[in-house]
Scaffold this motif. Structure first.
Motif, PDB file in Angstrom:
ATOM      1  N   VAL A   1       0.864  -1.175   0.000  1.00 40.85           N
ATOM      2  CA  VAL A   1       0.000   0.000   0.000  1.00 40.85           C
ATOM      3  C   VAL A   1       0.904   1.229   0.000  1.00 40.85           C
ATOM      4  CG1 VAL A   1      -1.807   1.249   1.219  1.00 40.85           C
ATOM      5  CG2 VAL A   1      -1.810  -1.252   1.220  1.00 40.85           C
ATOM      6  N   LEU A   2       0.737   2.059  -1.021  1.00 36.53           N
ATOM      7  CA  LEU A   2       1.529   3.279  -1.154  1.00 36.53           C
ATOM      8  C   LEU A   2       0.679   4.479  -0.745  1.00 36.53           C
ATOM      9  CD1 LEU A   2       2.974   2.537  -4.698  1.00 36.53           C
ATOM     10  CD2 LEU A   2       4.079   2.105  -2.500  1.00 36.53           C
ATOM     11  N   ASP A   3       1.258   5.439  -0.156  1.00 37.56           N
ATOM     12  CA  ASP A   3       0.609   6.688   0.248  1.00 37.56           C
ATOM     13  C   ASP A   3      -0.737   6.480   0.933  1.00 37.56           C
ATOM     14  OD1 ASP A   3      -1.388   6.473  -1.883  1.00 37.56           O
ATOM     15  OD2 ASP A   3       0.050   7.337  -3.262  1.00 37.56           O
ATOM     16  N   GLY A   4      -0.922   5.312   1.525  1.00 38.38           N
ATOM     17  CA  GLY A   4      -2.156   5.027   2.251  1.00 38.38           C
ATOM     18  C   GLY A   4      -3.364   4.742   1.381  1.00 38.38           C
ATOM     19  N   GLU A   5      -3.211   4.827   0.040  1.00 38.76           N
ATOM     20  CA  GLU A   5      -4.373   4.659  -0.845  1.00 38.76           C
ATOM     21  C   GLU A   5      -4.119   3.773  -2.043  1.00 38.76           C
ATOM     22  OE1 GLU A   5      -5.508   8.589  -1.979  1.00 38.76           O
ATOM     23  OE2 GLU A   5      -6.681   8.897  -0.161  1.00 38.76           O
ATOM     24  N   SER A   6      -3.055   4.063  -2.795  1.00 36.55           N
ATOM     25  CA  SER A   6      -2.802   3.283  -4.008  1.00 36.55           C
ATOM     26  C   SER A   6      -2.121   1.969  -3.651  1.00 36.55           C
ATOM     27  CB  SER A   6      -1.979   4.089  -5.013  1.00 36.55           C
ATOM     28  OG  SER A   6      -0.738   4.441  -4.468  1.00 36.55           O
ATOM     29  N   LEU A   7      -2.100   1.073  -4.629  1.00 30.44           N
ATOM     30  CA  LEU A   7      -1.635  -0.286  -4.384  1.00 30.44           C
ATOM     31  C   LEU A   7      -0.602  -0.670  -5.440  1.00 30.44           C
ATOM     32  CD1 LEU A   7      -2.358  -2.701  -2.500  1.00 30.44           C
ATOM     33  CD2 LEU A   7      -4.024  -3.391  -4.216  1.00 30.44           C
ATOM     34  N   ALA A   8       0.586  -1.049  -4.986  1.00 31.05           N
ATOM     35  CA  ALA A   8       1.619  -1.559  -5.893  1.00 31.05           C
ATOM     36  C   ALA A   8       1.580  -3.076  -5.803  1.00 31.05           C
ATOM     37  CB  ALA A   8       2.986  -1.035  -5.483  1.00 31.05           C
ATOM     38  N   ILE A   9       1.518  -3.718  -6.967  1.00 27.12           N
ATOM     39  CA  ILE A   9       1.481  -5.175  -7.012  1.00 27.12           C
ATOM     40  C   ILE A   9       2.641  -5.662  -7.870  1.00 27.12           C
ATOM     41  CG2 ILE A   9       0.176  -7.219  -7.683  1.00 27.12           C
ATOM     42  CD1 ILE A   9      -2.376  -5.699  -7.150  1.00 27.12           C
ATOM     43  N   SER A  10       3.489  -6.487  -7.266  1.00 24.35           N
ATOM     44  CA  SER A  10       4.581  -7.134  -7.986  1.00 24.35           C
ATOM     45  C   SER A  10       4.244  -8.606  -8.104  1.00 24.35           C
ATOM     46  CB  SER A  10       5.902  -6.975  -7.227  1.00 24.35           C
ATOM     47  OG  SER A  10       6.288  -5.626  -7.198  1.00 24.35           O
ATOM     48  N   THR A  11       4.177  -9.087  -9.328  1.00 25.01           N
ATOM     49  CA  THR A  11       3.870 -10.491  -9.579  1.00 25.01           C
ATOM     50  C   THR A  11       5.170 -11.214  -9.893  1.00 25.01           C
ATOM     51  OG1 THR A  11       1.709  -9.890 -10.461  1.00 25.01           O
ATOM     52  CG2 THR A  11       2.538 -12.083 -11.018  1.00 25.01           C
ATOM     53  N   PHE A  12       5.418 -12.315  -9.175  1.00 25.62           N
ATOM     54  CA  PHE A  12       6.634 -13.093  -9.345  1.00 25.62           C
ATOM     55  C   PHE A  12       6.293 -14.498  -9.825  1.00 25.62           C
ATOM     56  CE2 PHE A  12       7.392 -10.087  -5.927  1.00 25.62           C
ATOM     57  CZ  PHE A  12       8.585  -9.500  -6.316  1.00 25.62           C
ATOM     58  N   ARG A  13       7.040 -14.957 -10.809  1.00 25.91           N
ATOM     59  CA  ARG A  13       6.936 -16.356 -11.222  1.00 25.91           C
ATOM     60  C   ARG A  13       8.242 -16.771 -11.853  1.00 25.91           C
ATOM     61  NH1 ARG A  13       4.064 -17.139 -16.875  1.00 25.91           N
ATOM     62  NH2 ARG A  13       4.880 -19.181 -16.460  1.00 25.91           N
ATOM     63  N   LYS A  14       8.492 -18.051 -11.787  1.00 23.59           N
ATOM     64  CA  LYS A  14       9.704 -18.595 -12.389  1.00 23.59           C
ATOM     65  C   LYS A  14       9.360 -19.174 -13.743  1.00 23.59           C
ATOM     66  CE  LYS A  14      13.445 -19.929  -9.452  1.00 23.59           C
ATOM     67  NZ  LYS A  14      14.060 -20.958  -8.648  1.00 23.59           N
ATOM     68  N   LEU A  15      10.211 -18.923 -14.706  1.00 25.28           N
ATOM     69  CA  LEU A  15      10.056 -19.485 -16.033  1.00 25.28           C
ATOM     70  C   LEU A  15      11.449 -19.859 -16.521  1.00 25.28           C
ATOM     71  CD1 LEU A  15       8.179 -20.113 -18.415  1.00 25.28           C
ATOM     72  CD2 LEU A  15       8.589 -17.787 -19.226  1.00 25.28           C
ATOM     73  N   ASP A  16      11.643 -21.112 -16.823  1.00 27.01           N
ATOM     74  CA  ASP A  16      12.960 -21.602 -17.261  1.00 27.01           C
ATOM     75  C   ASP A  16      14.061 -21.212 -16.280  1.00 27.01           C
ATOM     76  OD1 ASP A  16      11.814 -22.716 -19.535  1.00 27.01           O
ATOM     77  OD2 ASP A  16      12.057 -20.847 -20.672  1.00 27.01           O
ATOM     78  N   ARG A  17      13.760 -21.399 -14.993  1.00 26.16           N
ATOM     79  CA  ARG A  17      14.710 -21.135 -13.901  1.00 26.16           C
ATOM     80  C   ARG A  17      15.069 -19.675 -13.732  1.00 26.16           C
ATOM     81  NH1 ARG A  17      18.836 -26.222 -14.514  1.00 26.16           N
ATOM     82  NH2 ARG A  17      17.208 -27.790 -14.667  1.00 26.16           N
ATOM     83  N   VAL A  18      14.331 -18.793 -14.375  1.00 25.59           N
ATOM     84  CA  VAL A  18      14.558 -17.360 -14.237  1.00 25.59           C
ATOM     85  C   VAL A  18      13.346 -16.759 -13.536  1.00 25.59           C
ATOM     86  CG1 VAL A  18      14.885 -15.189 -15.480  1.00 25.59           C
ATOM     87  CG2 VAL A  18      15.966 -17.272 -16.319  1.00 25.59           C
ATOM     88  N   CYS A  19      13.607 -15.883 -12.568  1.00 23.97           N
ATOM     89  CA  CYS A  19      12.517 -15.247 -11.853  1.00 23.97           C
ATOM     90  C   CYS A  19      12.077 -14.001 -12.623  1.00 23.97           C
ATOM     91  CB  CYS A  19      12.990 -14.856 -10.450  1.00 23.97           C
ATOM     92  SG  CYS A  19      11.673 -14.218  -9.445  1.00 23.97           S
ATOM     93  N   TRP A  20      10.792 -13.927 -12.909  1.00 22.57           N
ATOM     94  CA  TRP A  20      10.234 -12.792 -13.633  1.00 22.57           C
ATOM     95  C   TRP A  20       9.377 -11.978 -12.683  1.00 22.57           C
ATOM     96  CZ3 TRP A  20      11.618 -11.789 -18.587  1.00 22.57           C
ATOM     97  CH2 TRP A  20      12.273 -12.818 -19.276  1.00 22.57           C
ATOM     98  N   GLU A  21       9.424 -10.666 -12.845  1.00 22.54           N
ATOM     99  CA  GLU A  21       8.603  -9.782 -12.025  1.00 22.54           C
ATOM    100  C   GLU A  21       7.839  -8.823 -12.927  1.00 22.54           C
ATOM    101  OE1 GLU A  21       8.951  -6.534  -8.397  1.00 22.54           O
ATOM    102  OE2 GLU A  21      10.746  -7.071  -9.514  1.00 22.54           O
TER     103      GLU A  21
END
Length: 155
Positions: A34-54
């Motif tokens: 939660v940023l500035d008490g209102e907005s929302l930052a979402i980081s999505t993580f997954r592995k693909l071919d042994r590499v972490c993607w965000e």
């Protein structure tokens, strides 16, 4: 209350790409901040071919509590995605609706990669309520301890 790590457990969507590639679904984790008490930052993580993607997204607050807006960038400038918190128990699960134009998706996230039957029932009921049946509902693999490894290598 939404802040922290969540695991993508299930998704109901008419997305043709998802339908064609459902056999390739990978364990996926998101971190919400939660940023500035209102907005929302979402980081999505997954592995693909042994590499972490965000994938990073910044949702702005919308007209009502529990509603957020993602505005497109670059070639997607004119697009926007509305995200609505459908139901949540911040200690265990959250059900989110995503709407872009006339398309709607429902996602189930859990604080762990496995949620109880009662939560699964709620998710499936909510998906059916917006016209998304079992044939367009997908569940993400858990791979046992793999989520722990994902958290350690991607965060």
């Amino acid at each position: 209350q939404l802040a922290g790590n969540w695991f993508l457990v299930g998704m109901a969507s008419r997305c043709s790409y998802l339908a064609e590639h459902s056999h390739q679904l990978e364990a996926t984790m998101v971190t919400m901040t939660v940023l500035d008490g209102e907005s929302l930052a979402i980081s999505t993580f997954r592995k693909l071919d042994r590499v972490c993607w965000e994938i990073r997204q910044h949702y702005l607050p919308a007209q009502a509590p529990g509603r957020f807006l993602l505005k497109g960038e670059g070639n997607w400038k004119n697009s926007k995605v509305d995200m609505v918190v459908g139901e949540a128990d911040p200690t265990s699960f959250i059900i989110l609706y995503y709407e872009e134009g006339q398309k709607i998706s429902v996602k189930l996230y859990g604080r762990s990669s496995v949620v109880g039957d009662a939560v699964m029932d709620k998710f499936e009921q909510r998906a059916r309520a917006v016209g998304l049946s079992e044939d367009v509902t997908y569940y993400f693999p858990t791979y046992g301890g793999w989520h722990t490894a994902l958290r350690e290598t991607c965060l």
